[in-house]
Design a protein around this motif. Structure first.
Motif, PDB file in Angstrom:
ATOM      1  N   GLN A   1      29.970 -17.812  11.320  1.00  0.00           N
ATOM      2  CA  GLN A   1      29.355 -17.772  10.222  1.00  0.00           C
ATOM      3  C   GLN A   1      29.048 -17.180   8.837  1.00  0.00           C
ATOM      4  OE1 GLN A   1      24.806 -19.450  10.256  1.00  0.00           O
ATOM      5  NE2 GLN A   1      24.844 -19.448   7.885  1.00  0.00           N
ATOM      6  N   GLU A   2      29.303 -15.698   9.081  1.00  0.00           N
ATOM      7  CA  GLU A   2      29.821 -14.719   8.329  1.00  0.00           C
ATOM      8  C   GLU A   2      30.794 -13.710   8.106  1.00  0.00           C
ATOM      9  OE1 GLU A   2      27.676 -14.462  11.090  1.00  0.00           O
ATOM     10  OE2 GLU A   2      25.411 -15.068  10.819  1.00  0.00           O
ATOM     11  N   MET A   3      31.717 -14.589   9.114  1.00  0.00           N
ATOM     12  CA  MET A   3      33.031 -14.728   9.506  1.00  0.00           C
ATOM     13  C   MET A   3      34.060 -16.008   8.028  1.00  0.00           C
ATOM     14  SD  MET A   3      34.751 -13.824  12.666  1.00  0.00           S
ATOM     15  CE  MET A   3      34.494 -12.332  13.665  1.00  0.00           C
ATOM     16  N   ALA A   4      33.217 -17.002   7.379  1.00  0.00           N
ATOM     17  CA  ALA A   4      33.953 -18.021   6.904  1.00  0.00           C
ATOM     18  C   ALA A   4      34.594 -18.035   6.179  1.00  0.00           C
ATOM     19  CB  ALA A   4      32.504 -19.106   7.101  1.00  0.00           C
ATOM     20  N   ASP A   5      33.931 -16.630   5.307  1.00  0.00           N
ATOM     21  CA  ASP A   5      34.646 -17.127   4.038  1.00  0.00           C
ATOM     22  C   ASP A   5      36.241 -15.405   4.349  1.00  0.00           C
ATOM     23  OD1 ASP A   5      33.030 -17.630   2.011  1.00  0.00           O
ATOM     24  OD2 ASP A   5      31.887 -16.286   1.252  1.00  0.00           O
ATOM     25  N   HIS A   6      35.670 -14.530   4.951  1.00  0.00           N
ATOM     26  CA  HIS A   6      36.960 -13.479   5.276  1.00  0.00           C
ATOM     27  C   HIS A   6      38.446 -14.576   5.667  1.00  0.00           C
ATOM     28  CE1 HIS A   6      34.186 -10.473   4.139  1.00  0.00           C
ATOM     29  NE2 HIS A   6      32.856 -11.409   5.200  1.00  0.00           N
ATOM     30  N   ILE A   7      38.135 -15.943   6.026  1.00  0.00           N
ATOM     31  CA  ILE A   7      38.529 -17.130   7.785  1.00  0.00           C
ATOM     32  C   ILE A   7      39.193 -17.672   5.853  1.00  0.00           C
ATOM     33  CG2 ILE A   7      39.376 -18.210   8.981  1.00  0.00           C
ATOM     34  CD1 ILE A   7      36.776 -17.160  10.781  1.00  0.00           C
TER      35      ILE A   7
ATOM     36  N   VAL B   1      34.791  -7.176  10.699  1.00  0.00           N
ATOM     37  CA  VAL B   1      34.089  -7.061   8.065  1.00  0.00           C
ATOM     38  C   VAL B   1      33.181  -7.243   9.445  1.00  0.00           C
ATOM     39  CG1 VAL B   1      33.982  -8.075   6.820  1.00  0.00           C
ATOM     40  CG2 VAL B   1      36.060  -8.583   7.905  1.00  0.00           C
ATOM     41  N   GLU B   2      32.006  -5.845   8.652  1.00  0.00           N
ATOM     42  CA  GLU B   2      30.700  -5.805   8.884  1.00  0.00           C
ATOM     43  C   GLU B   2      29.732  -6.523   7.883  1.00  0.00           C
ATOM     44  OE1 GLU B   2      29.714  -3.549  11.180  1.00  0.00           O
ATOM     45  OE2 GLU B   2      31.788  -2.984  11.494  1.00  0.00           O
ATOM     46  N   THR B   3      28.692  -7.000   7.779  1.00  0.00           N
ATOM     47  CA  THR B   3      27.952  -7.701   7.411  1.00  0.00           C
ATOM     48  C   THR B   3      28.091  -7.253   5.988  1.00  0.00           C
ATOM     49  OG1 THR B   3      26.189  -6.620   8.163  1.00  0.00           O
ATOM     50  CG2 THR B   3      25.709  -8.463   9.200  1.00  0.00           C
ATOM     51  N   THR B   4      28.517  -6.262   5.774  1.00  0.00           N
ATOM     52  CA  THR B   4      28.619  -5.478   4.448  1.00  0.00           C
ATOM     53  C   THR B   4      29.530  -6.125   3.358  1.00  0.00           C
ATOM     54  OG1 THR B   4      30.065  -4.275   4.316  1.00  0.00           O
ATOM     55  CG2 THR B   4      27.560  -3.483   4.519  1.00  0.00           C
ATOM     56  N   GLY B   5      30.645  -7.006   3.679  1.00  0.00           N
ATOM     57  CA  GLY B   5      31.395  -7.581   3.370  1.00  0.00           C
ATOM     58  C   GLY B   5      32.351  -7.336   3.527  1.00  0.00           C
TER      59      GLY B   5
END
Ligand code: THG
Length: 618
Positions: free
Chosen positions: A228-234, A192-196
Motif C-alpha cells: 500500500q505504502e509503495m503504490a505511489d512510488h510504483i 522507500v521508507e514511510t517518509t516517502g
C-alpha cells in the motif's frame, strides 16, 4: 539478451519470499549453526546447507520462478563485521550452488528457474560519510565474484538506502563481470521508507535518475513497507522508468506484538495488491520481502495463474504477460534528494556560477579561509535565487584542489537540493568529487584541446559514476571562434560521447564558448554573434542535446551595471536560438521588459556588431 531478461519481457516472473522469516521460524543453534555469530545468517550457507536448500525448495514448491541467494549480508565489508571477510568468495559461491541444487530437484517439470544473486546494502552509508566509496566498491566486487563463480543468473542490488551505495554496488558487480569476462543482468531495488524517501532522503525520481545512469536492467522497490505504502512510488516508476520493474514488499507495515515484530498482511491481501500493480502499472517481477513466507508466494502464484488463464480457456498458462504500459523518461540530473530536468519548460537550466574560486572573490576568500559554512551559504543563496544546479570550482593556485573539492562536495551533497556541476580541468578532482556524490552530477568539462585521450578518461568517469557531460568546442587547433568550427566540433563531440560511449544525447551539454565582446579589439566584435549563430545551427542539427554557455564571460571588461544588461540581453538571444542552459548569476539577470529600451538596444548593437557610420570610420 539473457534468458532472464527474455523471460521478464514476455511474462511476469515470481520471485520468492523472505529468507529471514524462514530463519526466524527455524530452530537454529547459535553455536552449532551460526558458529557463535547469531546475526550472520550467511554462515548458514556453510554450516547448514541443507536448511538453506530446503528454504529455496519451499519457495520453488510454492511456485517461485526464481529465488534469491542467502547472501544479503555477503559483501566483504559486512562479513568482516563477523571476522568472515576471508570467506566472502566461498560463502557467495556456496549460496548460489544451494539455489542451483534446489532448482535441480525440480528439473522434472522442465520449467525455467533462476538464481538471483542478492546483494544487500551493508550497514554503512557512504553519503553520510560512514565509509568511502572505494572500500565499498571493492567489497561488493568481491561478493559479486563469488556470485559469478556460483553461477548466479542475475545480480540484485536490493534494499538500497543510498544512491552512492548503489553506484558502488553496481560498479563492483561490473568490475567483477569484467574480471570474469561475463555479462549478467543487473537489478536494483530501492527501499522507500514511510517518509516517502530513501533513508538518506532521496525521492524515487532522484533514485531512478541515478539507477538509470548506471544502466541497470530492472529497477524496483523492496522492504520497509507493505504494498500500500509503495503504490505511489510504483506508479511513478510505471509512468517514467524505461526498463523492467520489480516489486517485493513486506507483508505490510511491521507492528509490535508483545515485543515481537509482526507483519500483518495475509497472503490473500498481498495477492490483491500485487494484482492491482500488475494491471495498473505493468510490472515485470513480483515477490515478497520481510514477513512473507511460502504461503504468500503460493497466493501470488495462484493469482498469476488466474491472470494468465483469464482469456484463454484451452491451454493452461502459468504466467500472464506484463501489462502494456506507456512511460516517458525525462532526461535529468539529480542531487541526493531530487531530480532536476535538463530541459526546463520555457526557461533555461540555470547553473549557479558563484561557487567558483575564479568566478567570485567572496567564494575565493571563504575557501582560502576554509570557511566552509560560508561557501555552503553561497550555494544555498544561489538556490534561493532560482539556480537549478550549481557549478563548483575550487581551482586556486597554492591550494589542494582535490581536498577543497572534497570538502565542498561532502558538505553540499547533504545540504543542498540542487545537483552539482563539477568544474575542474583535473581528472583526479573530477573523480574524487564523483566518488563522494550520490546524485547524478554534471562533469564540467571535456574538450579535444590535447587530443582525445583526456576526453576518453573523462567519459569513462561519466559512464562509471553516471554523470551528464559539458563538452566545449575546443580541439587540437584551439578554441573554436567561427561558426563552422564550433558546429563541426560539436558534431565530433556528439559522435565521441554518444556513439563512442553510449551517453544519451540529452546528457551531452555542448558549450560553444562565450568570449568577451567588450575588449574593443576589432577581432573580438563578432565573437558573440558567431556563438549565437553556432547555437542556432547546433540546435537544428543536434536537436536532442543540450546547449549551454558560461554566460558572464560575454561581458568581461564592462562595469557591473553594464554587464548585467549585456548578460541579460545575450541570454535572451541565446535562449531564442536554442540554448537550453547557462552558467549564470541568476539574481543579476533581468527580463528584457525590465531593462530600459535604449540599454537593450545598446546591448544588441554590441552583440550584432552594429555600429554607427562614424564609429566604423573611427
Ligand atoms: N563554460 C563552462 N564552464 C565555465 C565557463 C564556461 N566555468 C567557469 C566560467 N566559464 C563560468 N563561470 C563564471 C563565474 C563568474 C564570472 C564569470 C563566469 C564572473 N564573475 C565576476 C567577475 O569575475 O568579474 C564576479 C566577481 C565577484 O563576484 O567577485 O564574471 O564558459 N562550461
Amino acid at each position: 539478451m539473457s534468458k532472464f531478461l527474455e523471460f521478464i519481457d514476455s511474462q511476469v516472473l515470481l520471485m520468492d519470499g523472505a529468507m529471514g522469516t524462514q530463519i526466524q521460524g527455524a530452530d537454529l543453534q547459535v553455536e552449532k549453526d551460526y558458529w557463535g555469530q547469531e546475526n550472520c545468517s550467511e554462515i548458514l550457507n556453510l554450516s547448514r546447507p541443507d536448511f538453506i536448500r530446503d528454504v529455496h525448495m519451499k519457495y520453488f514448491a510454492a511456485g517461485s520462478d526464481a529465488v534469491e541467494t542467502n547472501t544479503f549480508g555477503g559483501s566483504t565489508l559486512t562479513l568482516a563485521e563477523f571476522g568472515l571477510e576471508d570467506k566472502t568468495l566461498e560463502i557467495n559461491r556456496r549460496a548460489c550452488e544451494l539455489a542451483h541444487e534446489a532448482i535441480a530437484e525440480f528439473a522434472h517439470d522442465g520449467r525455467q528457474r533462476f538464481v538471483i544473486g542478492a546483494i544487500g546494502p551493508g550497514t554503512k552509508l557512504p553519503s553520510l560519510g560512514h565509509i568511502h566509496y572505494d572500500a565499498l566498491e571493492a567489497a561488493f566486487m568481491q561478493q559479486a565474484e563469488g556470485l559469478i563463480e556460483g553461477r548466479a543468473d542475475v545480480f540484485l542490488i536490493e534494499t538500497a538506502q543510498d544512491p552512492l551505495q548503489i553506484k558502488a554496488a553496481v560498479n563492483g558487480a561490473k568490475l567483477a563481470m569484467k574480471q570474469k569476462n561475463i555479462t549478467m543482468p543487473l537489478m536494483v531495488q530501492v527501499t522507500v521508507e514511510t517518509t516517502g524517501t530513501l533513508l538518506v532522503g532521496s525521492d524515487i525520481a532522484a533514485a531512478a535518475t541515478v539507477v538509470e545512469s548506471l544502466g541497470a536492467d530492472v529497477m524496483g522497490l523492496n522492504c520497509a513497507t507493505g504494498p500500500q505504502e509503495m503504490a505511489d512510488h510504483i506508479h511513478w516508476l510505471s509512468k517514467n522508468w524505461p526498463r523492467g520493474l520489480s516489486v517485493l514488499p513486506n507483508a505490510g507495515l511491521p507492528e509490535m506484538h508483545q515485543g515481537k515484530v509482526h507483519f500483518p498482511l495475509s497472503p490473500d491481501e498481498m495477492a490483491r495488491w500485487m494484482e492491482r500493480f500488475l494491471k495498473e502499472d505493468g510490472i515485470n517481477i513480483i515477490g515478497g520481502c520481510c514477513g512473507t513466507n511460502e504461503n504468500h508466494i503460493a497466493s501470488l502464484n495462484a493469482m498469476l495463474e488466474r491472470q494468465a488463464n483469464l482469456n484463454n480457456k484451452n491451454v493452461s498458462k502459468r504466467r500472464p504477460a506484463p501489462a502494456a504500459r506507456t512511460h516517458h523518461w525525462v532526461p535529468a540530473v539529480a542531487s541526493l534528494f531530487q531530480q532536476v530536468e535538463l530541459r526546463q519548460d520555457n526557461a533555461i537550466l540555470a547553473i549557479g556560477e558563484r561557487c567558483n574560486a575564479n568566478g567570485s572573490k567572496k567564494f575565493r576568500e571563504a575557501q582560502d579561509n576554509e570557511d566552509w559554512d560560508a561557501c555552503v551559504d553561497m550555494a544555498k543563496e544561489q538556490i534561493r535565487e532560482g539556480s537549478h544546479t550549481l557549478d563548483i570550482c575550487t581551482a586556486f593556485v597554492g591550494r589542494d584542489e582535490v581536498r577543497d573539492m572534497s570538502e565542498m562536495v561532502s558538505r553540499l551533497r547533504g545540504s543542498v537540493t540542487a545537483p552539482l556541476v563539477i568544474d575542474s580541468t583535473e581528472l583526479i578532482v573530477l573523480e574524487a568529487a564523483l566518488k563522494l556524490y550520490g546524485g547524478k552530477a554534471i562533469i564540467n568539462s571535456i574538450n579535444f584541446e590535447d587530443g582525445e585521450e583526456p576526453a576518453h578518461k573523462r567519459m569513462q568517469l561519466a559512464k562509471k559514476y553516471g554523470a551528464a557531460v559539458i563538452a566545449l568546442t575546443i580541439d587540437e587547433q584551439g578554441m573554436a571562434k567561427d561558426v563552422e568550427r564550433k558546429v563541426s566540433i560539436a558534431h565530433r563531440l556528439h559522435k565521441f560521447c554518444c556513439e563512442g560511449y553510449g551517453l544519451p544525447p540529452s546528457d551531452l551539454m555542448i558549450d560553444p564558448l562565450t568570449f568577451t565582446i567588450c575588449t574593443g579589439n576589432e577581432d573580438d566584435r563578432k565573437l558573440g554573434l558567431w556563438t549565437l549563430e553556432a547555437i542556432e545551427r547546433i540546435h537544428k542539427e543536434l536537436p536532442d542535446i543540450q546547449i549551454i554557455l558560461g554566460l558572464s564571460n560575454i561581458s568581461f571588461g564592462l562595469n557591473p551595471p553594464a554587464r548585467h544588461v549585456l548578460n541579460s540581453v545575450y541570454l535572451d538571444h541565446a535562449s531564442k536560438r536554442g540554448m537550453t542552459g547557462a552558467i549564470i548569476h541568476i539574481s543579476k539577470i533581468a527580463p528584457l521588459h525590465k531593462i530600459p529600451a535604449h540599454e537593450v538596444a545598446a546591448a544588441e548593437d554590441l552583440i550584432y556588431d552594429r555600429r554607427s557610420p562614424e564609429a566604423q570610420v573611427a
